[in-house]
Design an enzyme around this catalytic site. Sequence first.
Site, PDB file in Angstrom:
ATOM      1  N   HIS A  59       0.810  -1.227   0.000  1.00 20.85           N
ATOM      2  CA  HIS A  59       0.000   0.000   0.000  1.00 20.85           C
ATOM      3  C   HIS A  59       0.840   1.272   0.000  1.00 20.85           C
ATOM      4  CE1 HIS A  59      -2.230  -3.212   2.151  1.00 20.85           C
ATOM      5  NE2 HIS A  59      -3.252  -2.800   1.424  1.00 20.85           N
ATOM      6  N   ASP A  93      33.932 -31.427  12.047  1.00 24.53           N
ATOM      7  CA  ASP A  93      33.929 -32.708  11.344  1.00 24.53           C
ATOM      8  C   ASP A  93      34.981 -32.832  10.241  1.00 24.53           C
ATOM      9  OD1 ASP A  93      33.331 -35.158  10.335  1.00 24.53           O
ATOM     10  OD2 ASP A  93      31.295 -34.689   9.689  1.00 24.53           O
ATOM     11  N   HIS A 131      34.759 -36.610   8.156  1.00 26.26           N
ATOM     12  CA  HIS A 131      33.991 -37.050   6.988  1.00 26.26           C
ATOM     13  C   HIS A 131      34.787 -36.942   5.688  1.00 26.26           C
ATOM     14  CE1 HIS A 131      33.742 -32.793   6.067  1.00 26.26           C
ATOM     15  NE2 HIS A 131      33.111 -33.058   4.939  1.00 26.26           N
ATOM     16  N   HIS A 152      34.372 -37.065   0.623  1.00 26.96           N
ATOM     17  CA  HIS A 152      35.061 -36.394  -0.487  1.00 26.96           C
ATOM     18  C   HIS A 152      36.130 -37.290  -1.119  1.00 26.96           C
ATOM     19  CE1 HIS A 152      32.902 -32.914   0.852  1.00 26.96           C
ATOM     20  NE2 HIS A 152      33.561 -32.830   1.986  1.00 26.96           N
ATOM     21  N   ASP A 157      28.767 -32.654   0.363  1.00 30.02           N
ATOM     22  CA  ASP A 157      28.297 -32.375   1.722  1.00 30.02           C
ATOM     23  C   ASP A 157      26.782 -32.307   1.795  1.00 30.02           C
ATOM     24  OD1 ASP A 157      30.820 -32.220   2.934  1.00 30.02           O
ATOM     25  OD2 ASP A 157      31.064 -30.126   2.358  1.00 30.02           O
TER      26      ASP A 157
HETATM   27  S1  FES Z   1       1.773  -0.670   3.133  1.00 29.18           S
HETATM   28 FE1  FES Z   1       0.267  -2.153   3.476  1.00 29.18          FE
HETATM   29  S2  FES Z   1       1.432  -3.866   4.033  1.00 29.18           S
HETATM   30 FE2  FES Z   1       2.918  -2.380   3.741  1.00 29.18          FE
HETATM   31 FE   LIG Z   2      32.783 -31.585   3.462  1.00 30.97          FE
END
Ligand code: FES
Ligand SMILES: [Fe+2]
Length: 419
Positions: A102, A203, A206, A211, A335
Site C-alpha cells: 500500500h 567434522d 567425513h 570427499h 556435503d
Molecule cells: S503498506 Fe500495506 S502492508 Fe505495507
Molecule cells: Fe565436506
Amino acid sequence: MYADLIDFDTTGKVSADIFHSEETYRRELSTVFARSWLFLAHESQLRAPGDFVTALMGEDPVIVSRQRDGGIRAVLNVCRHRGMRVCRQDSGNTKRFTCSFHGWTYDTAGELVKVPRETEGYHDRLDKKGWSLTPVTRVESYRGMVFGTWDPDAPALIDYLETARPALDSFIDTLGSDIELAGPMKWRIRGNWKMPAEGLGTDGYHAETTHASALQAIGGMAEPSRIFQYSSAAGHAAAMTDLGVTQRMHEKAGVGPSPHGTNDTVTVAHATVFPNFSFIGYSGPLRVWQPRGPEEMEVWGWVAVPAGLDAETRRQKLRGVTVSFSSSGVFGCDDSENWSEIAAVGRGFVARSTPLNYQMGMGFDDPAGTDLPGFDVRTGHLFNDIGARGFYTRWAELMDGPELALTPSAPPPGANGRG
Ligand code: FES
Ligand SMILES: [Fe+2]
C-alpha cells in the site's frame, strides 16, 4: 529437558529427534536464534550512507543499513501495516524503503515517513512515530563483521566472540586484514541447519569418505604436522592446522605453489561461530546456515577476498571457490547430499528415536594444543567430536533457558476520530 537429549559424560549420545522435530525447531527460533549474536553483514557492503543489505535472523528478515551519522542500524523487514516484506532486494543504496503493498514508506532508520492518503484515510491523526519498523535490539561489529541480536541482555559482541576470535582473526589475517565480501549466493537444501553448523566446527572426519573422489582427483589429503580442534562453552568450534598443509596439498595436486605460505603457523581450517555462521580458512568461503524448518535450510554463501584485488585475480579466486565449496562445487555437492539424506531417512519413527553417536575422542581430549597463544579452551585431535559436543551443550543450555521476552511498545492510540 533438552539437556536430557544429549549426554557427553557417559554415552556420548545425541537424540536424532533434534534434527527433525517441529517443536524443537520452533523453540530454537525463540531461544537459540533470538538470544544469540547472528552474523548480518560485512562493513565493506555498507560503505556509504544509504547502503543496505537484507539479512535473516533465524526466520526473521531484517534490513541492515549505513546511517547518515555513520552508524549501522538493523530493523525488522516487515511492514507495520499488513506485515508485508518491505525490502525485497539483496542489497542497494536508498534513502527510503517503500512497501509494495500500500506504499507505506520508511527511512533507512526504520521511521515511518510517508503514508499514502494520510489525510483522507487517517484524517491526519496517524501517529507515524509509533509505527516505525521494529529495530533489532543491538547491532555491533568485530573487525568489519556486523552481528545483531534481539537480546538486550546478551554480552557485548567482543565478549560473545571471545573463544571464536582465534579462528576469526586467523581467517581475516590470512586474507590480509582488509577484506570485502563477494556474494551472496543463496541456495536451498533439505537438511537441518545444525548438521553443517556442527560439521564446519568439528567434522574433519567425513572428508576421507565423503570427499573420497574429489580428494583422489586432487592427489589425496596431505597430513598436517599440527592439527587440533577446539570447542568452547559459548558453543563456537574450530579446526586449526598448519599452513604447510595447503602447500603439500598443492604439491600433490601439481598446481604450483600455494599462495598461502609454507610455514608451520597454525591457522584456521574451518570454524563455526555459534550458532550458524561458518567459514573455511585460506580460500575464504563464508556461510550462514539459515533455518527454514526442521528439515530445510537456505545456505547463504559469500567469499571473502582481499580488498582492492585486480579483476582477473579476483575472478580466479572466486572461480576457485565456486568449483569447490559453492552449491555446485565438488565439496559442496558431496556435503549437501549427506545432510539431505539424513533429513529424508530421519523422518521414520524408529529412526528419530535412535540415539546418534558423538563419542569420538571422548575422554581423550589432548591439552597439548593449549600451548598455542590464544587457545585457552579445550582441544582435541582432528578425529574428535569435541566441537560438536561443545556446540550441543550450549544449544541445550539455551533451549532449556527462557525464551526471549518480547516487549513490543504498545501501539499508539487510533486515528478513528475518537481515539
Ligand atoms: S503498506 Fe500495506 S502492508 Fe505495507
Ligand atoms: Fe565436506
